[in-house]
Design a protein around this motif. Sequence first.
Motif, PDB file in Angstrom:
ATOM      1  N   TRP A 194      19.972  25.530  -7.058  1.00  0.00           N
ATOM      2  CA  TRP A 194      20.797  24.563  -6.343  1.00  0.00           C
ATOM      3  C   TRP A 194      20.327  24.428  -4.891  1.00  0.00           C
ATOM      4  O   TRP A 194      20.246  23.317  -4.363  1.00  0.00           O
ATOM      5  N   ARG A 195      20.035  25.540  -4.263  1.00  0.00           N
ATOM      6  CA  ARG A 195      19.573  25.503  -2.878  1.00  0.00           C
ATOM      7  C   ARG A 195      18.208  24.825  -2.784  1.00  0.00           C
ATOM      8  O   ARG A 195      17.959  24.010  -1.884  1.00  0.00           O
ATOM      9  N   GLU A 196      17.333  25.150  -3.736  1.00  0.00           N
ATOM     10  CA  GLU A 196      16.013  24.548  -3.720  1.00  0.00           C
ATOM     11  C   GLU A 196      16.084  23.049  -3.969  1.00  0.00           C
ATOM     12  O   GLU A 196      15.370  22.263  -3.326  1.00  0.00           O
ATOM     13  N   ALA A 197      16.938  22.624  -4.881  1.00  0.00           N
ATOM     14  CA  ALA A 197      17.078  21.194  -5.153  1.00  0.00           C
ATOM     15  C   ALA A 197      17.627  20.457  -3.931  1.00  0.00           C
ATOM     16  O   ALA A 197      17.179  19.349  -3.603  1.00  0.00           O
ATOM     17  N   ALA A 198      18.610  21.079  -3.259  1.00  0.00           N
ATOM     18  CA  ALA A 198      19.165  20.456  -2.058  1.00  0.00           C
ATOM     19  C   ALA A 198      18.110  20.350  -0.962  1.00  0.00           C
ATOM     20  O   ALA A 198      18.012  19.333  -0.265  1.00  0.00           O
ATOM     21  N   ALA A 199      17.289  21.409  -0.820  1.00  0.00           N
ATOM     22  CA  ALA A 199      16.231  21.380   0.197  1.00  0.00           C
ATOM     23  C   ALA A 199      15.197  20.313  -0.132  1.00  0.00           C
ATOM     24  O   ALA A 199      14.695  19.613   0.761  1.00  0.00           O
ATOM     25  N   ASN A 200      14.848  20.153  -1.405  1.00  0.00           N
ATOM     26  CA  ASN A 200      13.869  19.136  -1.807  1.00  0.00           C
ATOM     27  C   ASN A 200      14.385  17.721  -1.550  1.00  0.00           C
ATOM     28  O   ASN A 200      13.600  16.785  -1.330  1.00  0.00           O
ATOM     29  N   GLY A 225      16.159  16.987   0.982  1.00  0.00           N
ATOM     30  CA  GLY A 225      16.270  16.809   2.425  1.00  0.00           C
ATOM     31  C   GLY A 225      17.540  17.338   3.045  1.00  0.00           C
ATOM     32  O   GLY A 225      17.813  17.059   4.220  1.00  0.00           O
ATOM     33  N   ALA A 226      18.329  18.100   2.308  1.00  0.00           N
ATOM     34  CA  ALA A 226      19.578  18.634   2.853  1.00  0.00           C
ATOM     35  C   ALA A 226      19.296  19.827   3.759  1.00  0.00           C
ATOM     36  O   ALA A 226      18.429  20.650   3.471  1.00  0.00           O
ATOM     37  N   THR A 227      20.020  19.904   4.845  1.00  0.00           N
ATOM     38  CA  THR A 227      19.914  21.055   5.734  1.00  0.00           C
ATOM     39  C   THR A 227      20.755  22.211   5.176  1.00  0.00           C
ATOM     40  O   THR A 227      21.512  22.042   4.209  1.00  0.00           O
ATOM     41  N   ARG A 228      20.628  23.391   5.800  1.00  0.00           N
ATOM     42  CA  ARG A 228      21.417  24.541   5.364  1.00  0.00           C
ATOM     43  C   ARG A 228      22.906  24.282   5.547  1.00  0.00           C
ATOM     44  O   ARG A 228      23.727  24.686   4.716  1.00  0.00           O
ATOM     45  N   ALA A 229      23.256  23.594   6.645  1.00  0.00           N
ATOM     46  CA  ALA A 229      24.662  23.284   6.879  1.00  0.00           C
ATOM     47  C   ALA A 229      25.194  22.320   5.820  1.00  0.00           C
ATOM     48  O   ALA A 229      26.322  22.471   5.333  1.00  0.00           O
ATOM     49  N   GLN A 230      24.390  21.341   5.437  1.00  0.00           N
ATOM     50  CA  GLN A 230      24.821  20.407   4.399  1.00  0.00           C
ATOM     51  C   GLN A 230      24.923  21.089   3.043  1.00  0.00           C
ATOM     52  O   GLN A 230      25.847  20.807   2.275  1.00  0.00           O
ATOM     53  N   TYR A 231      23.985  21.971   2.728  1.00  0.00           N
ATOM     54  CA  TYR A 231      24.079  22.728   1.479  1.00  0.00           C
ATOM     55  C   TYR A 231      25.346  23.570   1.452  1.00  0.00           C
ATOM     56  O   TYR A 231      26.051  23.620   0.434  1.00  0.00           O
ATOM     57  N   PHE A 232      25.640  24.224   2.563  1.00  0.00           N
ATOM     58  CA  PHE A 232      26.827  25.078   2.622  1.00  0.00           C
ATOM     59  C   PHE A 232      28.098  24.247   2.488  1.00  0.00           C
ATOM     60  O   PHE A 232      29.023  24.630   1.765  1.00  0.00           O
ATOM     61  N   ARG A 233      28.135  23.077   3.150  1.00  0.00           N
ATOM     62  CA  ARG A 233      29.356  22.276   3.170  1.00  0.00           C
ATOM     63  C   ARG A 233      29.559  21.491   1.884  1.00  0.00           C
ATOM     64  O   ARG A 233      30.698  21.349   1.411  1.00  0.00           O
ATOM     65  N   LEU A 234      28.475  20.977   1.281  1.00  0.00           N
ATOM     66  CA  LEU A 234      28.605  20.079   0.138  1.00  0.00           C
ATOM     67  C   LEU A 234      28.435  20.770  -1.205  1.00  0.00           C
ATOM     68  O   LEU A 234      28.867  20.222  -2.229  1.00  0.00           O
ATOM     69  N   ILE A 235      27.829  21.951  -1.224  1.00  0.00           N
ATOM     70  CA  ILE A 235      27.581  22.626  -2.508  1.00  0.00           C
ATOM     71  C   ILE A 235      28.244  23.998  -2.550  1.00  0.00           C
ATOM     72  O   ILE A 235      29.058  24.276  -3.439  1.00  0.00           O
ATOM     73  N   ALA A 236      27.900  24.857  -1.598  1.00  0.00           N
ATOM     74  CA  ALA A 236      28.387  26.234  -1.649  1.00  0.00           C
ATOM     75  C   ALA A 236      29.900  26.312  -1.513  1.00  0.00           C
ATOM     76  O   ALA A 236      30.568  26.996  -2.303  1.00  0.00           O
ATOM     77  N   VAL A 237      30.464  25.613  -0.541  1.00  0.00           N
ATOM     78  CA  VAL A 237      31.917  25.695  -0.317  1.00  0.00           C
ATOM     79  C   VAL A 237      32.705  25.138  -1.502  1.00  0.00           C
ATOM     80  O   VAL A 237      33.644  25.791  -1.984  1.00  0.00           O
ATOM     81  N   PRO A 238      32.396  23.940  -2.026  1.00  0.00           N
ATOM     82  CA  PRO A 238      33.165  23.452  -3.181  1.00  0.00           C
ATOM     83  C   PRO A 238      33.070  24.370  -4.398  1.00  0.00           C
ATOM     84  O   PRO A 238      34.045  24.504  -5.154  1.00  0.00           O
TER      85      PRO A 238
END
Length: 311
Positions: free
Chosen positions: A205-211, A213-226
Amino acid sequence: MTAETVTAAAGVAPAAPAAAPVRPGSARRVLSWVAGHLGLLPFLLYTGVFLGAPVVMVAVGAFQDNDGAFTTDNLTAAFADQFGRSFATSIELSALTAAAGAILGAILANAVLGSKPDGLLRKVVSSAAGVLANFGGVPLAFAFIATLGSIGIVTKALVGLGFDIYAGGFNLFTFTGLAIVYVYFQIPLMVIVFTPALEGMREQWREAAANLGATRAQYFRLIAVPVLLPPFLASTLLLFANAFSAYATAYALTTGVVPLVPIQIGSLVSGNVVADQQNLGKALGLGMVVVVALVMAIYAYLQKRASRWLS
């Protein structure tokens, strides 16, 4: 003319329809299901005798007076005066320590997961969490009295450094001190119950978000937190129920100075019965059962939602 019409005209009752034959396959499936669940029988008997029967007795006794007649006076008294304040204090203490333990425990669990899976740090923290989460009662109260009591080791050491915590208003034997003691076993419990949720976060999930163009903050807010919010809330509710039902630690530390529902029930059961209200303790117990049942129902719902992603 049909055979049924002829039979009716002759005055002969028609034959009853033959019963549908029992399929051997259905019987085998039923027997197979029963045989496969026989292992649950000892557990069901155990929970029925030591959990189900006491709950029924408490629920029935809460609505009975001394003569066994139906009454609601016990429930009215259970939520009034000092008993009502004990419910408010218990809920406040449980909510405060559950929130503090959940936040600090989640941070600790996340930090530990950053180490090697087979490393010494993870093994030590996992073992310590398992021990400390079950460390309570009189031993825990004595440990804190010997450490943070008025003549405790840490208290004396701080006085030697010029810091007198008791002169500043701190007192271990009050609500604040009891909250600190509760957080002590809430944090390791959070580590135990929340670590599987953190482990369920997939690296893809993190790798897909990075690919994308998502930043770490966007990954945390849009994927990890939900994804982690339902198990986090479920773990917090479990901590709430754990603190709400604690008795021995609070009683050994404060001897009833802090009004809590378990201490009030213990006082009533031990003989301090209000006149004409012998079942008042059962009414308080029923209130605790309702609160814990509601909390655990929400916990089960949140766990079911979390399993969609973390299973």
